[in-house]
Design an enzyme around this catalytic site. Structure first.
Site, short mmCIF file in Angstrom:
data_model
loop_
_atom_site.label_atom_id
_atom_site.label_comp_id
_atom_site.label_asym_id
_atom_site.label_seq_id
_atom_site.Cartn_x
_atom_site.Cartn_y
_atom_site.Cartn_z
CD GLU A 13 -0.34 -59.09 5.93
OE1 GLU A 13 -0.31 -58.72 4.76
OE2 GLU A 13 -1.11 -58.58 6.78
N GLY A 88 -0.87 -56.87 -3.65
CA GLY A 88 -1.00 -57.25 -5.05
C GLY A 88 -0.23 -56.25 -5.90
CB ILE A 162 -7.84 -55.91 -6.71
CG1 ILE A 162 -8.22 -54.68 -5.87
CG2 ILE A 162 -8.03 -55.64 -8.21
CD1 ILE A 162 -9.64 -54.18 -6.00
CG MET A 182 -7.41 -55.28 0.99
SD MET A 182 -8.35 -56.82 1.10
CE MET A 182 -9.95 -56.21 1.62
CD GLU A 183 -4.99 -54.70 5.49
OE1 GLU A 183 -3.96 -54.72 4.75
OE2 GLU A 183 -5.89 -55.55 5.41
CG ASP A 206 -2.09 -61.03 -5.21
OD1 ASP A 206 -2.03 -61.03 -3.97
OD2 ASP A 206 -2.64 -60.12 -5.85
#
Ligand code: ADE
Length: 244
Positions: A13, A88, A162, A182-183, A206
């Protein structure tokens, strides 16, 4: 001189900002002056158009993200924080490669509902944390100038990748979420508590369904590039504003 933190979760990233050499990463756009290893992470201190920069990645998840955000602020003196990375999609209007700037962030896996509290809430906290309006305004003007479609929306964060339509649907309905990662909310809580203006940008990798792992691996690199380029354009704007 304003000091700005640029943070991702995975090396991929922040890699668009780096030339990965054989022994150490070289900063692509920035005038580098120092690398510091601290708490298990590598931080690059640099200069860019009159701005001081600290750049690094946290590793995946809320705990790692909170440590890195707090370190960038408390140890490196960052006065603003820009997060760049992938997410996502939950909102079906978001396609792979699209950009979303968080207007609110929440923790979908924070659960003391057994005590009658709403999902994502703990006492003395709040379900939704909001990024800096000024940084959102700068993002909008970059998007307008470059004719980039930038959506705003709710980003839901949790320590789970997920890849499950049911869990995705639950997060969407419970939090009115547009994207999941997730962050972001961990960074948001740290910055909010420490009064540091922050901004979370994600490019979609995604759609958090059964094929999410496949898409993630396929699009991580490209979507990371999309998000990083946008953040670099924001830095240009911030640097211009600083001169005036
Ligand atoms: N980051 C990118 N895609 C994700 C997903 N499906 N779940 C959680 N974090 C993500």
């Amino acid at each position: 001189m304003m000091k700005i933190a640029i943070m991702g979760a995975m090396i991929e990233e922040v890699e668009p900002f780096l030339n990965l050499g054989e022994h150490e990463p070289l900063l692509k756009y920035f005038k580098k002056h120092n690398d510091v290893n601290y708490g298990g992470n590598l931080y690059h201190e640099a200069k860019y158009k009159g701005l001081d920069i600290v750049l690094g990645y946290s590793k995946i998840g809320k705990v790692n993200a909170a440590l890195t955000a707090a370190t960038m602020i408390e140890k490196f003196g960052a006065e603003q924080l820009l997060f760049t990375g992938v997410a996502g999609a939950v909102n079906p209007s978001l396609k792979i490669g699209d950009l979303i700037a968080a207007t609110q962030l929440c923790q979908h896996d924070l659960d003391i509902t057994a005590f009658g509290h709403p999902h994502g809430y703990v006492p003395e906290g709040k379900v939704y944390v909001e990024p800096s309006r000024e940084l959102l305004r700068i993002a909008k003007s970059v998007a307008d100038e470059k004719e980039i479609a930038l959506k705003g929306g709710v980003i839901a964060t949790g320590d789970q990748f997920i890849a499950d339509p049911e869990r995705k649907k639950w997060i969407e309905t419970t939090f009115d979420a547009d994207a999941i990662e997730m962050e972001g909310a961990a960074v948001a809580v740290v910055c909010d508590q420490l009064n540091i203006p922050f901004f979370v940008l994600r490019a979609i990798s995604d759609t958090a369904d059964t094929d999410a792992t496949f898409d993630f691996d396929e699009f991580l690199k490209h979507s990371s590039q999309v998000s990083s380029s946008f953040v670099l354009a924001m830095l240009d704007k911030i640097a211009d504003g600083q001169d005036q």
